[in-house]
Motif scaffolding. Structure first.
Motif, mmCIF file in Angstrom:
data_model
loop_
_atom_site.group_PDB
_atom_site.id
_atom_site.type_symbol
_atom_site.label_atom_id
_atom_site.label_comp_id
_atom_site.label_asym_id
_atom_site.label_seq_id
_atom_site.Cartn_x
_atom_site.Cartn_y
_atom_site.Cartn_z
ATOM 1 N N ALA A 150 3.657 11.243 -7.625
ATOM 2 C CA ALA A 150 4.629 10.142 -7.683
ATOM 3 C C ALA A 150 4.502 9.203 -6.494
ATOM 4 O O ALA A 150 4.668 7.994 -6.636
ATOM 5 C CB ALA A 150 6.050 10.690 -7.755
ATOM 6 N N SER A 151 4.183 9.737 -5.339
ATOM 7 C CA SER A 151 4.088 8.889 -4.152
ATOM 8 C C SER A 151 2.801 8.074 -4.103
ATOM 9 O O SER A 151 2.679 7.151 -3.313
ATOM 10 C CB SER A 151 4.240 9.726 -2.881
ATOM 11 N N THR A 152 1.829 8.401 -4.973
ATOM 12 C CA THR A 152 0.552 7.686 -4.949
ATOM 13 C C THR A 152 0.227 6.946 -6.244
ATOM 14 O O THR A 152 -0.821 6.311 -6.329
ATOM 15 C CB THR A 152 -0.606 8.654 -4.640
ATOM 16 N N LEU A 153 1.094 7.022 -7.247
ATOM 17 C CA LEU A 153 0.809 6.379 -8.537
ATOM 18 C C LEU A 153 0.470 4.906 -8.400
ATOM 19 O O LEU A 153 -0.517 4.437 -8.961
ATOM 20 C CB LEU A 153 2.011 6.525 -9.476
ATOM 21 N N VAL A 154 1.282 4.175 -7.679
ATOM 22 C CA VAL A 154 1.088 2.726 -7.568
ATOM 23 C C VAL A 154 -0.199 2.414 -6.824
ATOM 24 O O VAL A 154 -1.003 1.591 -7.267
ATOM 25 C CB VAL A 154 2.300 2.075 -6.878
ATOM 26 N N ASP A 155 -0.411 3.071 -5.694
ATOM 27 C CA ASP A 155 -1.594 2.786 -4.878
ATOM 28 C C ASP A 155 -2.895 3.279 -5.518
ATOM 29 O O ASP A 155 -3.878 2.558 -5.568
ATOM 30 C CB ASP A 155 -1.449 3.415 -3.494
ATOM 31 N N ASP A 156 -2.904 4.495 -6.011
ATOM 32 C CA ASP A 156 -4.135 5.092 -6.518
ATOM 33 C C ASP A 156 -4.496 4.671 -7.939
ATOM 34 O O ASP A 156 -5.662 4.586 -8.286
ATOM 35 C CB ASP A 156 -4.048 6.620 -6.482
ATOM 36 N N TYR A 157 -3.488 4.425 -8.758
ATOM 37 C CA TYR A 157 -3.748 4.166 -10.173
ATOM 38 C C TYR A 157 -3.315 2.781 -10.627
ATOM 39 O O TYR A 157 -3.338 2.485 -11.816
ATOM 40 C CB TYR A 157 -3.046 5.221 -11.036
ATOM 41 N N GLU A 158 -2.894 1.950 -9.686
ATOM 42 C CA GLU A 158 -2.387 0.617 -10.025
ATOM 43 C C GLU A 158 -1.307 0.699 -11.111
ATOM 44 O O GLU A 158 -1.226 -0.130 -12.004
ATOM 45 C CB GLU A 158 -3.529 -0.306 -10.481
ATOM 46 N N CYS A 159 -0.488 1.727 -11.003
ATOM 47 C CA CYS A 159 0.602 1.947 -11.949
ATOM 48 C C CYS A 159 1.757 1.023 -11.572
ATOM 49 O O CYS A 159 2.272 1.085 -10.460
ATOM 50 C CB CYS A 159 1.045 3.405 -11.881
ATOM 51 N N HIS A 160 2.135 0.169 -12.500
ATOM 52 C CA HIS A 160 3.250 -0.739 -12.233
ATOM 53 C C HIS A 160 4.526 -0.147 -12.808
ATOM 54 O O HIS A 160 4.589 0.167 -13.991
ATOM 55 C CB HIS A 160 3.009 -2.114 -12.845
ATOM 56 N N MET A 161 5.511 0.031 -11.955
ATOM 57 C CA MET A 161 6.823 0.489 -12.393
ATOM 58 C C MET A 161 7.790 -0.672 -12.327
ATOM 59 O O MET A 161 7.695 -1.497 -11.418
ATOM 60 C CB MET A 161 7.336 1.607 -11.487
ATOM 61 N N THR A 162 8.706 -0.704 -13.256
ATOM 62 C CA THR A 162 9.783 -1.684 -13.151
ATOM 63 C C THR A 162 10.669 -1.255 -11.990
ATOM 64 O O THR A 162 10.581 -0.116 -11.508
ATOM 65 C CB THR A 162 10.627 -1.736 -14.440
ATOM 66 N N CYS A 163 11.526 -2.172 -11.560
ATOM 67 C CA CYS A 163 12.443 -1.846 -10.459
ATOM 68 C C CYS A 163 13.305 -0.633 -10.805
ATOM 69 O O CYS A 163 13.449 0.281 -9.996
ATOM 70 C CB CYS A 163 13.327 -3.039 -10.129
ATOM 71 N N SER A 164 13.858 -0.620 -12.004
ATOM 72 C CA SER A 164 14.739 0.493 -12.377
ATOM 73 C C SER A 164 13.969 1.804 -12.490
ATOM 74 O O SER A 164 14.507 2.869 -12.165
ATOM 75 C CB SER A 164 15.500 0.190 -13.666
ATOM 76 N N GLU A 165 12.713 1.758 -12.931
ATOM 77 C CA GLU A 165 11.903 2.977 -12.995
ATOM 78 C C GLU A 165 11.644 3.524 -11.598
ATOM 79 O O GLU A 165 11.804 4.725 -11.350
ATOM 80 C CB GLU A 165 10.576 2.699 -13.697
ATOM 81 N N ALA A 166 11.243 2.656 -10.684
ATOM 82 C CA ALA A 166 10.972 3.096 -9.312
ATOM 83 C C ALA A 166 12.236 3.609 -8.640
ATOM 84 O O ALA A 166 12.217 4.648 -7.966
ATOM 85 C CB ALA A 166 10.365 1.949 -8.505
ATOM 86 N N GLU A 167 13.336 2.893 -8.822
ATOM 87 C CA GLU A 167 14.593 3.299 -8.197
ATOM 88 C C GLU A 167 15.087 4.631 -8.754
ATOM 89 O O GLU A 167 15.566 5.478 -8.000
ATOM 90 C CB GLU A 167 15.638 2.212 -8.367
ATOM 91 N N SER A 168 14.957 4.841 -10.068
ATOM 92 C CA SER A 168 15.438 6.103 -10.642
ATOM 93 C C SER A 168 14.533 7.263 -10.239
ATOM 94 O O SER A 168 15.026 8.374 -9.981
ATOM 95 C CB SER A 168 15.565 6.006 -12.161
ATOM 96 N N LEU A 169 13.228 7.029 -10.148
ATOM 97 C CA LEU A 169 12.321 8.083 -9.685
ATOM 98 C C LEU A 169 12.616 8.434 -8.235
ATOM 99 O O LEU A 169 12.707 9.609 -7.869
ATOM 100 C CB LEU A 169 10.864 7.641 -9.851
ATOM 101 N N ALA A 170 12.808 7.427 -7.406
ATOM 102 C CA ALA A 170 13.148 7.675 -6.003
ATOM 103 C C ALA A 170 14.483 8.414 -5.884
ATOM 104 O O ALA A 170 14.618 9.336 -5.071
ATOM 105 C CB ALA A 170 13.200 6.355 -5.234
ATOM 106 N N ALA A 171 15.451 8.040 -6.692
ATOM 107 C CA ALA A 171 16.763 8.703 -6.654
ATOM 108 C C ALA A 171 16.645 10.175 -7.032
ATOM 109 O O ALA A 171 17.323 11.035 -6.445
ATOM 110 C CB ALA A 171 17.741 7.992 -7.581
ATOM 111 N N LEU A 172 15.780 10.492 -8.002
ATOM 112 C CA LEU A 172 15.579 11.881 -8.403
ATOM 113 C C LEU A 172 15.007 12.698 -7.246
ATOM 114 O O LEU A 172 15.505 13.776 -6.927
ATOM 115 C CB LEU A 172 14.647 11.949 -9.616
ATOM 116 N N PHE A 173 13.974 12.175 -6.595
ATOM 117 C CA PHE A 173 13.399 12.897 -5.456
ATOM 118 C C PHE A 173 14.408 13.022 -4.318
ATOM 119 O O PHE A 173 14.525 14.075 -3.693
ATOM 120 C CB PHE A 173 12.108 12.227 -4.978
ATOM 121 N N ARG A 174 15.147 11.957 -4.053
ATOM 122 C CA ARG A 174 16.147 11.983 -2.987
ATOM 123 C C ARG A 174 17.230 13.019 -3.298
ATOM 124 O O ARG A 174 17.676 13.751 -2.405
ATOM 125 C CB ARG A 174 16.757 10.592 -2.807
#
Length: 83
Positions: A22-46
């Motif tokens: 999850a911490s490398t998806l964007v950098d390693d795979y050029e995975c684009h998340m919407t704001c709400s997707e990124a925020e909800s994923l971050a909230a889950l880990f937090r």
């Protein structure tokens, strides 16, 4: 019927297994998340105490996010929070 304990164990297993990816998806795979997707994923880990991965998800998302969007607040980990 699945119990709340089983649900929590499954969620914890997900957090443990996906923290690195999850911490490398964007950098390693050029995975684009919407704001709400990124925020909800971050909230889950937090919510499971993994503030490092939560911050990395938001950092990577913020770097690739559209310029017209509002800037995201990247939470800074307090060393006492991770101890």
């Amino acid at each position: 019927m699945i119990t709340a304990r089983e649900q929590m164990q499954a969620a914890q297993t997900f957090i443990d297994q996906w923290a690195c990816l999850a911490s490398t998806l964007v950098d390693d795979y050029e995975c684009h998340m919407t704001c709400s997707e990124a925020e909800s994923l971050a909230a889950l880990f937090r919510a499971f105490g993994d503030t490092f991965t939560a911050e990395e998800v938001m950092r990577a998302h913020s770097e690739k996010d559209d310029e017209e969007d509002e800037p995201h607040e990247v939470h800074v980990t307090d060393s006492a929070e991770t101890a």
